[in-house]
Write an enzyme that holds these catalytic residues in place. Structure first.
Site, mmCIF file in Angstrom:
data_model
loop_
_atom_site.group_PDB
_atom_site.id
_atom_site.type_symbol
_atom_site.label_atom_id
_atom_site.label_comp_id
_atom_site.label_asym_id
_atom_site.label_seq_id
_atom_site.Cartn_x
_atom_site.Cartn_y
_atom_site.Cartn_z
ATOM 1 N N ASN A 154 0.812 -1.209 0.000
ATOM 2 C CA ASN A 154 0.000 0.000 0.000
ATOM 3 C C ASN A 154 0.853 1.270 0.000
ATOM 4 O O ASN A 154 2.082 1.228 -0.021
ATOM 5 C CB ASN A 154 -0.967 0.001 1.192
ATOM 6 N N CYS A 201 -7.932 -2.278 -6.664
ATOM 7 C CA CYS A 201 -7.192 -2.394 -5.404
ATOM 8 C C CYS A 201 -8.179 -2.097 -4.299
ATOM 9 O O CYS A 201 -9.121 -2.855 -4.101
ATOM 10 C CB CYS A 201 -5.969 -1.478 -5.396
ATOM 11 N N SER A 202 -8.017 -0.997 -3.588
ATOM 12 C CA SER A 202 -9.008 -0.621 -2.581
ATOM 13 C C SER A 202 -10.021 0.341 -3.194
ATOM 14 O O SER A 202 -11.155 -0.025 -3.464
ATOM 15 C CB SER A 202 -8.317 0.002 -1.368
ATOM 16 N N ASP A 203 -9.580 1.571 -3.431
ATOM 17 C CA ASP A 203 -10.486 2.550 -4.050
ATOM 18 C C ASP A 203 -10.309 2.632 -5.559
ATOM 19 O O ASP A 203 -11.085 3.293 -6.236
ATOM 20 C CB ASP A 203 -10.267 3.934 -3.429
ATOM 21 N N ASP A 218 -4.965 4.205 -7.143
ATOM 22 C CA ASP A 218 -3.512 4.184 -6.954
ATOM 23 C C ASP A 218 -2.882 3.011 -7.703
ATOM 24 O O ASP A 218 -2.422 3.151 -8.830
ATOM 25 C CB ASP A 218 -3.171 4.121 -5.462
ATOM 26 N N ARG A 219 -2.868 1.838 -7.083
ATOM 27 C CA ARG A 219 -2.284 0.664 -7.733
ATOM 28 C C ARG A 219 -3.030 0.296 -9.013
ATOM 29 O O ARG A 219 -2.427 -0.179 -9.980
ATOM 30 C CB ARG A 219 -2.284 -0.505 -6.750
#
Length: 830
Positions: free
Chosen positions: A355, A419-421, A424-425
């Site tokens: 992260n 990824c999460s939101d 980013d990744r």
């Protein structure tokens, strides 16, 4: 560039960079630090020197740390300001007058971390000179989402490829962090999208980012689902994901039969059928791959007995970029990852990419290895560089992106990334995979379009991740230069004068008495008074949502550019732009000179009217095209010629430090890596030659036991699934995949045979013979940081490849991993 206005000038200031000193004048404006050398005093005494004057500009907002180092008067040591810039330039300015050093530090601090609004940044005050090439280019016109998807084949006026443009987010009310222009499967209605949005974080539903021009396979992206501990499901989300994986094939099989909101069929479609061959165009590269596989030993499905044709069986993937354990931890707060019992048309893999906090700490270690670059000419601390694991993270991101690119471009499959939101990744993986797949994105304009589409439009939070309004902790005070004691702003340094202390006491006393009187009138309890909260603020505070939060700052986009550099370095003829373009792009992400990267998403930029109030960074690059063009670039695409194929992939064993970015030589940053890799290859080659000689001397016929053992080994190799014919370009290597979930067969069937004892340098592991040799060298205690040999070099090599082996996972039984303007660059002061 003209001289800055509203400036402070400090004369005869000594600047240090790389251990070299220069005497000059320091000018501070509202937005820039400008150092000119030789100083004006020398020019006045010798007018001939005027022609040799050089100047270096820095925008205040690329400062990552500015330390005031105060020395008590009378010691004969000058006070100084040490500045670390985000482009990894390190400069120290020495002041003879302690007060001047304090004034200059306060000036910079007040114009960075004391700004309370984004519209006070340089971008809102910058305009290129009239008549200049940059002035005549409107960079905001470069990206048009409608035009980009039309290039990919998606448009209301073009043939339906199974996708449509929806206006559901035209006013950003559906998903505020998503772009207004969204492309979704044709057979999914807006009503279904609304229901599906409730199952995805921040309503970031699966939507199209890229469709391959040859096989119509797609890259879609989203955020994590709301699964939770109870493993909840959403029928609408399952329909949407299934439609994303079958949209193009539904059209190819029967263009007129796609009814709205029907349950999608399985995405395991036989592309070798007549209906598919009649409409699906295949490039020569893929045709040759199919022929190559067809000529080898035939493989058959164990369940159906049907022959398996490489490229005919889709392995549609849901790619979760996070470590599996992180995904499971999110279930505790109602989120998590897809329950594959309900997504039987796909498999799921975890890529084990860490992260933003891990990445921030990694870069901090790199900075620590370089932190003395202003006063020291010595190489960076290679031991700290290895401990940072920066190259390991870059390798993991490249590996995950290559997996996605192979699935789409070679396996003819669809991929959903999150990824999460999903900002980013997800942006890293999606953009890098497209860079490997599509030569257009490797052109100058194409790369800008890629950044606009997958980073800016899809809501990567540039302001949050970059910290444009700076932070108090980035301006420490070293109150005792000899002892090196640093005091952060707000802490007591023990040197506050009596008047300042008295004023603070008076303010607290007045605030307390005033609150007590107020409480008496209102009947409230005076004991509830908070002295700190009652004290009036003397300085402006950032507006809500605009203040820099240290826990949100992370080099996500920096990593994307670093990974792009690795591809450019390994494929120097495949990119129209050069390395300097990437370096200057990172500079202008932080410089705040242009409005392109301000704020956090498309909606905020639209509401702030940045296109009308600021200039675009793309105009800067387009007006200086010759500076950023790669002279080795070959635009011709021909899959028959090596080096000109459409697809490119990273060589993970050749990931190296981006030494130009860190203002270091290749030898300083990569010398130990290159030497260790070369030595490891030589040792491996020598051991292989010894093994070959041994095999020849003990060949068949020298003993029945040996012959029997060899026959048994041959039988195992011929029957092992791991030795099935592999498609071209899919050489076995370590992977970032740490978990695969599927309701059917695993992504990589059969057990993998153990790797040989002699590993190449690309695996990042040093053979035992070399390790023993390095241990003996290390025992000599020769220049630890100068030579960086022994264990440090081994650690550096080991950091190249992530510790992640492929591991299968059936259903949801398992999931744990095996192992866990600033337009002028800083120039030499020679």
């Amino acid at each position: 560039m003209a001289a800055p206005q509203n400036k402070h000038r400090y004369t005869d200031i000594q600047a240090f960079r790389g251990g070299k000193a220069e005497l000059g004048d320091l000018d501070l404006s509202d937005f820039h630090l400008v150092f000119r050398f030789p100083p004006s005093s020398e020019i006045n005494s010798n007018p001939a020197v005027k022609k040799k004057v050089k100047q270096v500009w820095f925008a205040f907002h690329i400062i990552s740390q500015c330390t005031l180092r105060q020395i008590p008067p009378g010691l004969g040591i000058p006070s100084s300001i040490r500045i670390q810039f985000r482009d990894f330039t390190y400069v120290s300015f020495n002041f003879e007058d302690d007060k001047q050093a304090r004034d200059a530090w306060e000036w910079i601090r007040f114009r960075t971390c004391k700004l309370d609004r984004v519209d006070k940044l340089l971008a809102f005050n910058y305009s290129p000179p009239q008549g200049s090439p940059e002035y005549n280019i409107n960079g905001w016109d470069l990206y048009d989402a409608r035009a980009e998807f039309r290039r990919q084949g998606i448009s209301e006026k073009l043939a339906d490829l199974g996708w449509r443009v929806t206006a559901i987010n035209k006013d950003y009310s559906f998903s505020p962090t998503y772009p207004a222009f969204l492309v979704v499967p044709s057979k999914i209605s807006d009503n279904t999208l609304k229901y599906a949005a409730t199952f995805r974080s921040r309503a970031r539903i699966p939507t199209l980012s890229y469709i391959h021009p040859v096989n119509s396979c797609t890259i879609t992206r989203s955020s994590q689902p709301f699964v939770g501990l109870r493993m909840k499901r959403s029928i609408q989300d399952e329909r949407l994901v299934g439609a994303c994986f079958s949209a193009s094939m539904d059209f190819l099989d029967n263009p007129s039969a796609a009814a709205v909101d029907q349950s999608p069929s399985s995405s395991h479609v036989d592309l070798s059928s007549d209906s598919a061959d009649a409409n699906l165009s295949v490039s020569e590269t893929e045709r040759m791959e199919d022929e190559l596989i067809a000529d080898t030993t035939a493989l058959y499905d164990e369940k159906t007995g049907k022959r398996l044709i490489y490229g005919a069986q889709q392995n549609n993937l849901i790619v979760d970029a996070r470590p599996a354990i992180n995904s499971y931890a999110m279930q505790a707060i109602g989120m998590g990852s897809e329950n594959m019992d309900y997504y039987r048309f796909a498999k799921k893999v975890f890529l084990n990419i860490d992260n933003i906090h891990v990445m921030r700490d990694s870069l901090d270690k790199v900075i620590s290895a370089l932190k003395d670059s202003d006063v020291s000419p010595f190489p960076p601390n290679r031991e700290l560089l290895a401990k940072s694991k920066w190259l390991k993270h870059i390798t993991g991101i490249l590996d995950g992106s290559a997996i996605i690119a192979r699935q789409v471009g070679i396996q003819h499959s669809h991929v959903l990334i999150h990824c999460s939101d999903g900002w980013d990744r997800t942006s890293q993986l999606s953009a890098l995979a497209q860079l490997m797949l599509d030569p257009y994105y490797r052109t100058l304009e194409g790369f800008m379009v890629l950044v606009e589409k997958d980073w800016l439009s899809f809501g990567h939070m540039f302001q949050l991740r970059s910290g444009y309004l700076s932070h108090e902790t980035w301006f420490p005070v070293d109150t005792d230069g000899l002892a090196g004691t640093a005091v952060r702003p707000g802490d007591s340094d023990g040197r506050n004068d009596a008047m300042e202390s008295a004023l603070k006491s008076a303010r607290r006393f007045w605030a307390k008495n005033k609150s007590v009187d107020s409480n008496k009138l209102s009947g409230d309890d005076p004991s509830a008074t908070d002295d700190d909260k009652q004290e009036p603020e003397a300085e402006p505070t950032p507006a809500e949502g605009q203040a820099t939060k240290l826990k949100d700052v992370s080099p996500v986009f920096h990593q994307f550019l670093d990974a792009t550099y690795q591809l450019l370095r390994q494929h120097p003829t495949r990119f129209e732009f050069n390395e300097r373009f990437l370096r200057r792009l990172l500079y202008h992400v932080y410089s705040c000179q242009y409005g392109t990267f301000l704020l956090n998403n498309e909606r905020q930029r639209h509401e702030a009217k940045l296109a009308e109030r600021t200039r675009s960074a793309w105009a800067y690059f387009l007006s200086r095209r010759p500076e950023f063009t790669n002279d080795k670039y070959e635009a011709t695409i021909d899959d028959h010629i090596k080096g000109r194929e459409r697809l490119i992939f990273p060589r993970l064993g050749e990931v190296r430090w981006w030494h130009q970015l860190f203002n270091r030589t290749d030898d300083e940053m990569n010398g130990a890596l290159i030497a260790s890799a070369a030595t490891a290859e030589r040792v491996a080659a020598y051991q292989h030659s010894l093994q070959t000689s041994s095999d020849l001397s003990d060949g068949p016929g020298f003993g029945s036991e040996s012959h029997s053992s060899q026959a048994e080994s041959e039988f195992k190799r011929s029957t092992s699934p791991s030795h099935s014919p592999r498609p071209p370009s899919l050489s076995p290597s370590k992977s970032v995949i740490v978990g695969v979930e599927s309701a059917h067969a695993a992504l990589t069937p059969g057990p993998r045979s153990p790797p040989p004892l002699n590993r190449s340098a690309s695996t990042g592991e040093v053979p035992g013979a070399l390790a023993a040799l390095q241990d003996k060298i290390a025992g000599l205690s020769i220049g630890k940081n100068m030579l960086a040999g022994g264990a440090a070099a081994s650690s550096a090599i080991a950091s190249l490849i992530p510790d992640a082996g492929i591991r299968r996972e059936e259903g949801n039984k398992n999931g744990l991993t095996d192992k866990g303007s600033g337009e002028q660059e800083m120039k030499s002061m020679d």
